[in-house]
Design a protein around this motif. Structure first.
Motif, short mmCIF file in Angstrom:
data_model
loop_
_atom_site.label_atom_id
_atom_site.label_comp_id
_atom_site.label_asym_id
_atom_site.label_seq_id
_atom_site.Cartn_x
_atom_site.Cartn_y
_atom_site.Cartn_z
N VAL A 1 17.03 -15.53 1.85
CA VAL A 1 16.57 -15.42 3.23
C VAL A 1 15.45 -16.42 3.44
O VAL A 1 14.53 -16.51 2.63
N SER B 1 13.43 -19.22 6.72
CA SER B 1 13.28 -19.56 8.13
C SER B 1 12.67 -20.94 8.26
O SER B 1 11.70 -21.27 7.61
N HIS C 1 23.04 -22.78 9.99
CA HIS C 1 23.33 -21.45 9.46
C HIS C 1 24.82 -21.10 9.60
O HIS C 1 25.39 -20.43 8.74
N ASP D 1 27.84 -19.73 6.87
CA ASP D 1 28.61 -18.53 7.18
C ASP D 1 30.11 -18.83 7.19
O ASP D 1 30.93 -17.97 6.83
N ASN E 1 26.22 -7.87 4.15
CA ASN E 1 25.30 -7.15 5.03
C ASN E 1 24.85 -5.82 4.45
O ASN E 1 23.80 -5.29 4.83
N LYS F 1 19.50 -7.91 4.76
CA LYS F 1 19.34 -7.77 6.21
C LYS F 1 19.71 -9.05 6.95
O LYS F 1 20.26 -9.00 8.05
N ASN F 2 19.40 -10.20 6.35
CA ASN F 2 19.67 -11.48 7.02
C ASN F 2 20.02 -12.55 5.98
O ASN F 2 19.26 -13.49 5.76
N LYS G 1 21.45 -15.77 3.98
CA LYS G 1 21.76 -17.17 4.25
C LYS G 1 22.29 -17.80 2.96
O LYS G 1 21.89 -17.42 1.86
#
Length: 234
Positions: A5, A7, A134, A138, A147, A151-152, A154
């Motif tokens: 994960v 950002s 992103h 996917d 999932n 939670k998020n 990548k």
């Protein structure tokens, strides 16, 4: 494959095609064998009329040693030779064929040198926007499968292997897709790295197969770029 994960800030180039978003394009030709590194140095190349004397005089030599030779010729060629690995690299597209011809010439002179394999390696770095970046991960590895654990999630990197094509039973291709290792401070930059690897028995066969496989290797790199673009734009 690793899943993490993270950002980053947005960097939008949505309207451009992926080829136009290509920031760096590197060609590396690698030969695996048994080498005497100190042979391959700038003035040896001059003595064989493979580069100009001015290029040898102005070469940026990092090291000339029995175990390792490293130098740059101008801004177009990087050379590194160890006991087991010979490498020529350029990031200047107009010189791609010149690097191939230099490898062919060197091993025409060093035809008795034991060689076991060679690789035509293509490394391309791109910038895209946050959603494209992103979404690409996917599309390659559906993140909904994870999932229940994250939670998020990548995708950090993916490696794909192709072995034993009918017309190249002694070859294999490895494709890696991952964040760019040369544009670490650029948001949403990624790279594709293709190792187009062929097993050979001697320098003579190396010269033959490097010529024969050259165009198909670049088609593979271009087709990979087109496939990645399609995944991004699905």
């Amino acid at each position: 494959m690793k899943v993490i994960v993270y950002s980053w800030h947005s960097f939008s180039l949505l309207s451009k095609m992926l080829a136009e978003n290509r920031q760096i394009n590197i060609l590396t030709i690698v030969v695996i064998g048994d080498f005497n590194p100190v042979i391959i140095q700038p003035f040896w190349l001059v003595s064989k009329k493979l580069i100009k004397e001015e290029e040898a005089t102005n070469a940026q030599v990092q090291l000339i040693h029995n175990e390792l030779v490293q130098f740059h010729i101008g801004d177009w060629l990087y050379v590194q030779v160890t006991r087991e690995r010979f490498e020529l690299q350029t990031a200047q597209e107009p010189y791609f064929d010149a690097v191939r011809d230099l490898v062919l010439s060197i091993f025409s002179y060093l035809k008795e040198t034991p060689v076991r394999a060679f690789g035509i390696n293509h490394t391309r770095h791109y910038t895209v926007d946050e959603k494209q970046y992103h979404d690409l991960g996917d599309k390659i590895v559906p993140l909904s499968n994870w999932n229940n654990l994250f939670k998020n999630p990548k995708v950090l990197n993916v490696e794909i292997l192709q072995k034993g094509e009918p017309n190249r039973p002694n070859g294999e291709v490895r494709l890696r897709i991952q964040p760019s290792d040369r544009m670490k401070n650029t948001p949403f930059a990624f790279m594709t790295d293709i190792n187009d690897h062929t097993i050979v028995t001697d320098a003579r066969l190396l010269v033959i197969l490097l010529k024969e496989n050259w165009q198909s290797s670049f088609r593979l790199a271009d087709n990979t770029e087109e496939t990645v673009e399609k995944l991004i734009n699905q």
